[in-house]
Design an enzyme around this catalytic site. Sequence first.
Site, mmCIF file in Angstrom:
data_model
loop_
_atom_site.group_PDB
_atom_site.id
_atom_site.type_symbol
_atom_site.label_atom_id
_atom_site.label_comp_id
_atom_site.label_asym_id
_atom_site.label_seq_id
_atom_site.Cartn_x
_atom_site.Cartn_y
_atom_site.Cartn_z
ATOM 1 N N SER A 62 0.797 -1.241 0.000
ATOM 2 C CA SER A 62 0.000 0.000 0.000
ATOM 3 C C SER A 62 0.827 1.287 0.000
ATOM 4 C CB SER A 62 -0.922 -0.007 1.212
ATOM 5 O OG SER A 62 -1.642 -1.188 1.254
ATOM 6 N N ARG A 112 7.877 6.193 -3.262
ATOM 7 C CA ARG A 112 8.059 6.840 -1.953
ATOM 8 C C ARG A 112 7.215 6.111 -0.922
ATOM 9 N NH1 ARG A 112 5.194 10.477 -4.949
ATOM 10 N NH2 ARG A 112 2.972 10.277 -4.575
ATOM 11 N N ASP A 151 -3.247 -1.698 -2.836
ATOM 12 C CA ASP A 151 -4.480 -2.133 -2.153
ATOM 13 C C ASP A 151 -5.744 -1.644 -2.868
ATOM 14 O OD1 ASP A 151 -3.860 0.464 -1.374
ATOM 15 O OD2 ASP A 151 -4.465 0.221 0.708
HETATM 16 C C1 BGC Z 1 -0.456 5.004 -0.366
HETATM 17 C C2 BGC Z 1 -1.280 4.267 -1.390
HETATM 18 C C3 BGC Z 1 -2.334 3.429 -0.705
HETATM 19 C C4 BGC Z 1 -3.158 4.284 0.233
HETATM 20 C C5 BGC Z 1 -4.230 3.489 0.964
HETATM 21 C C6 BGC Z 1 -1.358 5.757 0.598
HETATM 22 O O1 BGC Z 1 -0.589 6.298 1.625
HETATM 23 O O2 BGC Z 1 0.425 5.905 -0.989
HETATM 24 O O3 BGC Z 1 -0.457 3.459 -2.191
HETATM 25 O O4 BGC Z 1 -3.151 2.861 -1.678
HETATM 26 O O5 BGC Z 1 -2.314 4.881 1.182
HETATM 27 O O6 BGC Z 1 -3.691 2.470 1.718
#
Ligand code: BGC
Length: 514
Positions: free
Chosen positions: A189, A204, A242
């Site tokens: 995620s 990042r 996710d």
């Molecule tokens: C991340 C995403 C992720 C989202 C929800 C964000 O901080 O950058 O990649 O999908 O959180 O979990």
Amino acid sequence: MALGRYVSWFRRLCGPTAPTVDEGVKSEGKLAKVFSSEEDCGSRESLKEVAERIAKEFEFSDVDVRRAVDGFVKQMNEGLRSHGCTIEQLPSFITELPTGFEKGTYLAVDLGGTNVRVCSVTLEGDGTFSLIQGKSAIPTVWMTCDNPSGLFNWVANFVHEFLEQNYPDSLTTAGTEDAQIFSLGFTFSHAVHQLDINSGNLIRWSKGFNIDGVVGQDICALLQNAFTELALPILVTALINDTVGTLLARAYASPKSVHTVLGAVFGTGTNGAYVEQTSKISKMTGSRTGEKGIMIVNTEWGNFDQGMEYLPTTSYDKTIDAGSVNPGFEMFEKRISGMYLGEILRLVILSLVQDPKVDIFDGVAISEMLKLRAKWGLDSSFMSHLEGDNSPDLSLSRTQIEKCIGMASFQDAQAIRIISHAIGRRSARLGAVAVGAVIVHTGCLKRGEGEGRVDIGVDGSLIELYPGFAAELKAALGEIEEIGEGEERIDIVVTKDGSGVGAALAAHVAAKRL
Ligand code: BGC
């Protein structure tokens, strides 16, 4: 603490010339608070008025919503044209949506913002699934450290335990002719620049993670290496975000007549993945594009409006950003997601307690309010409790506040609820900007596919557990010109286990390609 103690302490500080001490004196660390009798009887704002004034700072009007939707669509288009934009628009290399007929058993690892889950998912081929899972909170020590493989080794050990408990034979036969090799879908995620369905480099970290040496590395390879070191019989065959998982899981479970357009997460972090026409992703050349002309794109919308042209800002937002591990990034996420909402509220309450003109918590010293003093001391579940309190005497809110901060009067609880509601409402309305922009950009409401309904899968603690969040988001969608009454044709469906089931579906797609 008795008022008498404040009185004598105050006298010691100020000496004989000090003004008359009355009910208005409060202790504030080393500073005593004094109100003149004129202020007390006359122009001083009541606590409720103070709360309402602060709540106004969190307003995000219908006009603001519409303007931000236009900006969002513009930034989505930029992300489709070029790499490294504010909204990254990352191709997932998944070029079809599940039909619901998929079958098979796959392992899944879901590395979220707070927990890791390992599951064995059996897709039954009729839109349903069965699942065995293990879940654990990610130790904070592995979230911010200088060991690039620490987190992945910890995950691999957790998966090892899962196999020991649920598939012990797979460990004893590993490396032999009878070995059973599991295909595993990995839900990760954070923003990843995917190179294919089973590889991608970290762009990042977000949500407070900050592990040195991982940015630029292939996340799949890091997990695969950790499995190989433990000789686990597992092949990481798919890597997904996710939100991609949520979209896949919703498409798998939704009725066949319905077209799922978007998977969105409103939890510790926020983000969305949607179905894009491959022809529109002009930055993608010579890559695997699929036969159907579609590509699931991970927007990474948490970083929308890095240039701060459309987002609202209060002094509390600025403090959060300055003290975060990624200042200047994820400004949208920092105003929406569960990780930050409780902290925004904490900063507001702290400022009230420190304001000599505000009567709150009956003058209890801030030194006694441990959770209020601790960064991240309040979380969004605290706000969910306040929001869900319909008792006339606010007894539920007062109990929560007592647990997390200290003894609260009716007036204290009322004020904190007013502010908490405003922070939550702003978050939901900003969420509507993202969802609305995807609807406008894809034109899905106009296309009239799937019985004319727009199907959206959502996951995350805010949308699931924060009372009224989804309703507030939907109401704001109706304020967007291009949507209007069309809001009634939008179905926002909570998709539980989206990350686990989505990872299994991605592993299924990968298996078909072999
Ligand atoms: C991340 C995403 C992720 C989202 C929800 C964000 O901080 O950058 O990649 O999908 O959180 O979990």
